[in-house]
Design a protein around this motif. Structure first.
Motif, mmCIF file in Angstrom:
data_model
loop_
_atom_site.group_PDB
_atom_site.id
_atom_site.type_symbol
_atom_site.label_atom_id
_atom_site.label_comp_id
_atom_site.label_asym_id
_atom_site.label_seq_id
_atom_site.Cartn_x
_atom_site.Cartn_y
_atom_site.Cartn_z
ATOM 1 N N MET A 105 0.846 -1.174 0.000
ATOM 2 C CA MET A 105 0.000 0.000 0.000
ATOM 3 C C MET A 105 0.890 1.235 0.000
ATOM 4 S SD MET A 105 -3.016 0.996 2.604
ATOM 5 C CE MET A 105 -4.138 2.254 2.122
ATOM 6 N N LYS A 106 0.439 2.256 -0.701
ATOM 7 C CA LYS A 106 1.204 3.495 -0.757
ATOM 8 C C LYS A 106 0.756 4.438 0.358
ATOM 9 C CE LYS A 106 2.124 3.019 -5.587
ATOM 10 N NZ LYS A 106 2.056 3.515 -6.918
ATOM 11 N N TYR A 107 1.700 5.264 0.810
ATOM 12 C CA TYR A 107 1.365 6.258 1.829
ATOM 13 C C TYR A 107 1.989 7.597 1.444
ATOM 14 C CZ TYR A 107 6.098 5.702 3.717
ATOM 15 O OH TYR A 107 7.452 5.667 3.878
ATOM 16 N N ARG A 108 1.431 8.636 2.036
ATOM 17 C CA ARG A 108 1.965 9.979 1.818
ATOM 18 C C ARG A 108 2.277 10.581 3.186
ATOM 19 N NH1 ARG A 108 -2.841 13.144 2.590
ATOM 20 N NH2 ARG A 108 -4.624 11.754 2.485
ATOM 21 N N ILE A 109 3.005 11.673 3.186
ATOM 22 C CA ILE A 109 3.369 12.364 4.428
ATOM 23 C C ILE A 109 2.428 13.561 4.588
ATOM 24 C CG2 ILE A 109 5.223 13.508 5.706
ATOM 25 C CD1 ILE A 109 5.802 10.563 4.910
ATOM 26 N N VAL A 110 1.823 13.681 5.774
ATOM 27 C CA VAL A 110 0.929 14.812 6.040
ATOM 28 C C VAL A 110 1.361 15.511 7.336
ATOM 29 C CG1 VAL A 110 -1.069 13.824 4.843
ATOM 30 C CG2 VAL A 110 -0.751 13.360 7.268
ATOM 31 N N LYS A 111 1.148 16.803 7.356
ATOM 32 C CA LYS A 111 1.449 17.603 8.551
ATOM 33 C C LYS A 111 0.125 17.839 9.273
ATOM 34 C CE LYS A 111 3.708 21.915 9.896
ATOM 35 N NZ LYS A 111 4.376 23.129 9.386
ATOM 36 N N ARG A 112 0.089 17.525 10.568
ATOM 37 C CA ARG A 112 -1.137 17.686 11.345
ATOM 38 C C ARG A 112 -0.848 18.510 12.591
ATOM 39 N NH1 ARG A 112 -2.987 11.619 10.589
ATOM 40 N NH2 ARG A 112 -3.925 11.819 8.533
ATOM 41 N N LEU A 113 -1.784 19.419 12.878
ATOM 42 C CA LEU A 113 -1.686 20.230 14.085
ATOM 43 C C LEU A 113 -2.071 19.415 15.303
ATOM 44 C CD1 LEU A 113 -3.293 23.605 12.920
ATOM 45 C CD2 LEU A 113 -0.889 23.171 13.405
ATOM 46 N N ASN A 114 -1.466 19.739 16.425
ATOM 47 C CA ASN A 114 -1.861 19.159 17.698
ATOM 48 C C ASN A 114 -3.172 19.837 18.102
ATOM 49 O OD1 ASN A 114 -2.244 18.557 20.416
ATOM 50 N ND2 ASN A 114 -0.074 18.717 20.927
ATOM 51 N N PRO A 115 -4.281 19.092 18.270
ATOM 52 C CA PRO A 115 -5.560 19.723 18.591
ATOM 53 C C PRO A 115 -5.566 20.448 19.946
ATOM 54 C CG PRO A 115 -5.774 17.330 18.553
ATOM 55 C CD PRO A 115 -4.380 17.661 18.132
ATOM 56 N N GLN A 116 -4.632 20.103 20.822
ATOM 57 C CA GLN A 116 -4.577 20.751 22.124
ATOM 58 C C GLN A 116 -3.589 21.918 22.156
ATOM 59 O OE1 GLN A 116 -3.726 17.251 24.344
ATOM 60 N NE2 GLN A 116 -5.800 16.475 24.091
ATOM 61 N N LYS B 221 3.089 17.926 13.796
ATOM 62 C CA LYS B 221 3.991 16.816 13.511
ATOM 63 C C LYS B 221 3.647 16.247 12.149
ATOM 64 C CE LYS B 221 4.872 15.361 18.243
ATOM 65 N NZ LYS B 221 4.803 14.248 19.195
ATOM 66 N N PHE B 222 4.578 15.469 11.608
ATOM 67 C CA PHE B 222 4.369 14.805 10.333
ATOM 68 C C PHE B 222 4.008 13.342 10.574
ATOM 69 C CE2 PHE B 222 6.990 18.432 9.362
ATOM 70 C CZ PHE B 222 6.392 18.918 8.207
ATOM 71 N N TYR B 223 3.066 12.848 9.765
ATOM 72 C CA TYR B 223 2.575 11.477 9.911
ATOM 73 C C TYR B 223 2.477 10.802 8.542
ATOM 74 C CZ TYR B 223 1.042 13.142 14.486
ATOM 75 O OH TYR B 223 0.996 13.671 15.743
ATOM 76 N N ALA B 224 2.546 9.485 8.553
ATOM 77 C CA ALA B 224 2.241 8.706 7.349
ATOM 78 C C ALA B 224 0.725 8.582 7.271
ATOM 79 C CB ALA B 224 2.868 7.317 7.440
ATOM 80 N N ALA B 225 0.174 8.771 6.070
ATOM 81 C CA ALA B 225 -1.264 8.651 5.847
ATOM 82 C C ALA B 225 -1.503 7.791 4.616
ATOM 83 C CB ALA B 225 -1.893 10.030 5.664
ATOM 84 N N PRO B 226 -2.553 6.974 4.613
ATOM 85 C CA PRO B 226 -2.796 6.111 3.463
ATOM 86 C C PRO B 226 -3.059 6.897 2.185
ATOM 87 C CG PRO B 226 -4.497 5.824 5.157
ATOM 88 C CD PRO B 226 -3.569 6.865 5.638
#
Length: 123
Positions: free
Chosen positions: A1-12, A18-23
């Protein structure tokens, strides 16, 4: 499966991210797509396979609403569940206490084993 890198804000803390792997999903397959693929692998024609899949999708809600757990062989089990408000006395609990419904899917051990073999590629 392929994944991409996404930047997500801390909701708190909106100043931290931080950067995360996303499908990275492929296109969505329809019942017709599945029927053709299944038909190619057996002696049933596409129309027959599609009719069975369509009937399954049409009948599932009735069985779930009637409280059945549906075991789909080596695919897994589907059942209806819900959340409820809590009360101090049992007699205060009634159908209006139910706050949300959800469909739960539990994959079979065979399906889990196959998914455990998945490999991942960055896009």
């Amino acid at each position: 499966m392929k994944y991409r890198i996404v930047k997500r804000l801390n909701p708190q803390n909106n100043e931290e991210s931080k950067f995360y792997a996303a499908p990275q999903y492929m296109e969505e397959l329809t019942v017709g797509d599945l029927a053709k693929d299944i038909s190619d692998a057996c002696t049933l024609n596409v129309t027959d396979v599609e009719a069975v899949l369509t009937s399954l999708v049409r009948k599932l809600p009735m069985y779930l609403k009637n409280g059945f757990k549906i075991q789909l062989g080596s695919f897994g089990r589907v059942k209806l569940s819900f959340s409820s408000k809590g009360f101090a006395k049992a007699e205060d609990v009634d159908a209006s206490s139910i706050t949300s419904k959800r469909i739960l899917f539990t994959p079979s051990t065979e399906l889990k084993a196959e998914i455990d073999k998945a490999s991942f590629t960055r896009v």
